[in-house]
Write a protein that holds these residues in place. Sequence first.
Motif, PDB file in Angstrom:
ATOM      1  N   VAL A  75       3.843   4.006  -3.064  1.00 49.27           N
ATOM      2  CA  VAL A  75       3.470   2.652  -3.082  1.00 49.27           C
ATOM      3  C   VAL A  75       4.339   1.476  -3.075  1.00 49.27           C
ATOM      4  N   ARG A  76       4.476   0.945  -2.061  1.00 50.34           N
ATOM      5  CA  ARG A  76       5.612  -0.284  -1.909  1.00 50.34           C
ATOM      6  C   ARG A  76       4.977  -1.484  -2.273  1.00 50.34           C
ATOM      7  N   ARG A  77       5.634  -1.987  -3.242  1.00 47.46           N
ATOM      8  CA  ARG A  77       5.431  -3.257  -4.013  1.00 47.46           C
ATOM      9  C   ARG A  77       6.509  -4.263  -3.737  1.00 47.46           C
ATOM     10  N   ILE A  78       6.094  -5.590  -3.734  1.00 48.14           N
ATOM     11  CA  ILE A  78       6.947  -6.671  -3.640  1.00 48.14           C
ATOM     12  C   ILE A  78       6.786  -7.683  -4.803  1.00 48.14           C
ATOM     13  N   GLY A 129       0.757  -1.350  -0.101  1.00 49.60           N
ATOM     14  CA  GLY A 129       0.328  -0.196   0.199  1.00 49.60           C
ATOM     15  C   GLY A 129       0.677   1.256   0.091  1.00 49.60           C
ATOM     16  N   ASP A 130       0.176   2.335   0.230  1.00 47.36           N
ATOM     17  CA  ASP A 130       0.753   3.739  -0.059  1.00 47.36           C
ATOM     18  C   ASP A 130       1.449   3.832   1.592  1.00 47.36           C
ATOM     19  N   ILE A 131       3.044   3.915   1.330  1.00 49.43           N
ATOM     20  CA  ILE A 131       3.487   4.211   2.743  1.00 49.43           C
ATOM     21  C   ILE A 131       3.937   5.493   2.875  1.00 49.43           C
ATOM     22  N   ILE A 191       9.178   0.986  -5.011  1.00 56.29           N
ATOM     23  CA  ILE A 191       8.150   2.123  -4.767  1.00 56.29           C
ATOM     24  C   ILE A 191       7.965   2.947  -5.838  1.00 56.29           C
ATOM     25  N   ILE A 192       6.596   3.047  -6.285  1.00 56.14           N
ATOM     26  CA  ILE A 192       5.953   3.713  -7.058  1.00 56.14           C
ATOM     27  C   ILE A 192       5.728   5.199  -6.618  1.00 56.14           C
TER      28      ILE A 192
END
Length: 153
Positions: free
Chosen positions: A30-33, A24-26, A59-60
Amino acid sequence: MAPVLETKYVFTITARIADVISAGDIGTGVRRIIPIIGGEVKGEGISGKVLPLGADFQIIRPNELIELEAKYAFETDDGAVVYVENKGMRFGPVELLQKLKRGEPVDPKLIYFRTVPRFETGHAKYRWLMENIFVGSAARHADRVVIDVHQVL
């Protein structure tokens, strides 16, 4: 005239990937794995398989700039294990990046996707991977990332 920096193509890493996991938005994006589940390495003097471990941690940013940091390993056909840390960025027109996020095909030439891979191995034959700087030109597809690795001469 400014000096020219030369590179030489050495191999291609094709990393197969699983579905995106989002934290989610940190606050800063937005953190993605994205799990790395296999693949292959092919080039002159080196070939092998990407091991099914590791992931790309992204991170987007709000402007759709994507910061990437992948950590994984590959095993050469002659048994050397090579650890990879690959940092980079992907950026392009927002509508094309959104298509990529949905798993839709996008012409890789329209997206700026560059990386700086670092390698570690104790195998003497592949020590040159630790003794040089490399840059990667990459393309994201629905089920894989393809990275053409170039040695900086």
